[in-house]
Structures are given as C-alpha cells and as structure tokens.
Design a protein around this motif. Sequence first.
Motif, short mmCIF file in Angstrom:
data_model
loop_
_atom_site.label_atom_id
_atom_site.label_comp_id
_atom_site.label_asym_id
_atom_site.label_seq_id
_atom_site.Cartn_x
_atom_site.Cartn_y
_atom_site.Cartn_z
N ALA A 15 49.05 66.17 -18.60
CA ALA A 15 49.33 65.18 -19.64
C ALA A 15 50.48 65.63 -20.53
O ALA A 15 51.33 64.81 -20.92
CB ALA A 15 48.07 64.95 -20.48
N ARG A 17 54.09 63.72 -21.13
CA ARG A 17 54.60 63.41 -22.48
C ARG A 17 55.99 64.00 -22.68
O ARG A 17 56.85 63.39 -23.32
CB ARG A 17 53.64 63.94 -23.54
N GLU A 41 49.89 55.12 -20.38
CA GLU A 41 48.82 56.11 -20.57
C GLU A 41 47.56 55.73 -19.80
O GLU A 41 46.80 56.60 -19.36
CB GLU A 41 48.50 56.24 -22.07
N LEU A 56 47.02 57.41 -16.33
CA LEU A 56 46.95 58.88 -16.22
C LEU A 56 45.68 59.36 -15.51
O LEU A 56 45.71 60.39 -14.82
CB LEU A 56 47.01 59.51 -17.61
#
Length: 313
Positions: free
Chosen positions: A139, A143, A168, A171
Amino acid sequence: MSATALPPPRFADPAVFGRVAVLMGGTSSEREVSLNSGSNVLEALRARGIDAQPVDGIPALVEALAQERFDRVFNILHGGDGENGVVQGLLQGLGVPYTGPGVLGSALTMDKIRTKLLWIAAGLPTARFVRIPAGGDLAAAVRELGLPVFVKPSCEGSSVGVFPIRSEDELAPALEFAAGYEGELLAEQMLTGGEYTVGILGEVALPSIRIVPASGWYDYHAKYIAEDTQYLCPGLQGGEEAQIRALALEGFRAAGCSGWGRVDVMRHADGRFMLMEVNTAPGMTSHSLVPKAAAQLGIGFEELCWRILEQTV
C-alpha cells in the motif's frame, strides 16, 4: 541490415538440424500455455521434414540428453526454469545448441525489476516503479507512485498475479495476493497511451503490434482465451513505427539478449514510448503475437519456426 529486412533462410535441408527436442510443459504457472505453444511448434517443424520430438520438462530433457537422443533444443518452456537461465545454463554446459537468448539475457529479463534497473542505467526509457520486497508494504508503494498503477510479481509471466489498481477500492485483491506470495513485487506506473509489443527475430525488429483488449487491459483471459482482443499490425506508421522498433531492439540487446524474443512497450499519455519487459520464450499459440508480426512480412508459422531453429546452427 535494416530493422525491416529479413535475410533469406540459411538452409533448405531439414537434415541439417538433426534430432530436435521441443522442450515444453514443465512445472511453472505457464505450463498449459507452454504445452499449447509446444504442440504448435512441433507440428510446424515436422511439417517441414524436421525430426522433432516433444519433451515435457527439464528432468525428461536431462534424461534424453544423457542418452544422446537429441542434437539441439527448441525451447518453448514458458516461465520458471525455462526462461530464467537454468535450462540455458544446462544446455550451454553440455554443449547442446538451443533457441532463444543465453544464460545472462534469460536470467536478467525474467526479473522485471533488474531489467528496468539496467535500462535506466543504459539511459533507456521505462515506466516509473517501486520495488516491493517479500513482505513489504504494498500500500505504501502504491501511495508513493500515485494512482493508477499496476502491481505485479517481478518474476512471473502471462499476466500471472498482475493487478490494475485505479482506486483505493481495488487494493484488496493485490494485498491478499501479496500476503501469500514469497517473491518480490513491483508497483508500476500505469501508462495510458497505448500498449504495444515488438517481436525480435535475429537482428530484425518485426512490425509492432498494438494490443486493444475489449476488457480494458491485457490480462491472461485477453491473451489466451478471448476472441475479441484486437491486434493492430503494424501498430504505428512512419517515423513512430521506426522509433518503436529501434527502441525495442536496443532494449533487447541492452538486456543481454540475442536470437529471438519479444519486447513489450507502453506509450505514455504524452507520446513517449516506455520499455516494459522482455519475453525470451514468447508464446506460439493461436493468439500469440510474434507469429502475427512475422506474418506481416510474409513469414508463415512454419517458416518462423524454421528461422528460429536456424539460429542454433
């Protein structure tokens, strides 16, 4: 020789090849695709009068070579030890000629991260990426790059374990896969200017192919199953076509590769071409791309297999 000119075949007599093992199958995640490719290659070689026999996996190949049953190997063992330098090292050590790049090019290009690091060092363009070590923070890598991205294993093929992440909400499947995956992953910038691939045959870059999957991205289903994926060949015209072929050939050579293979290229939204990865034992199925590109130059499937095998003599 120009990037578009193919020399005439070097041989006309199939006896020059002796006994040929068509290495296929194996134990990687790409076994079924390899068996499909291998059966097609086997049929093509036999149609040209070549004494070719199927061999399923490396242990069977070792046994056959110990019995001196073959003179050379057509390697169509996708993924794993078929493309990572293991079978190449075995054959090189035994002095048995084989198709495709050698130990260095095969081992390097099986690893997407190391290939990209080499291209960057050579000043060649590739998409931005972040390495994710085993157990690393996927993650955080996503980002750092910023959406949209692809998450993929560094050492798999055929889109195995590849996840497009545009928000998101997408994910979770990638995180679940990463939790059970023991190897390195990478998060890679998702480029949106078009997806291309360029086959390499000896010193020649074949016509590019633009891939337009109906689903929006070129996953396993689009590659091997779907009938609605569009393949536009040549994918470009004029100076842009010459540019992508030259870049693909340069990327192939820079990665220590020779013989035959395929270089995947993506286009940035601003028009720049970006090298993505190299396939050193490309598919030879009914959906495969190197045969489609060769056909644009008047090279049918049987002749393509012959020309690939010629590189071992």
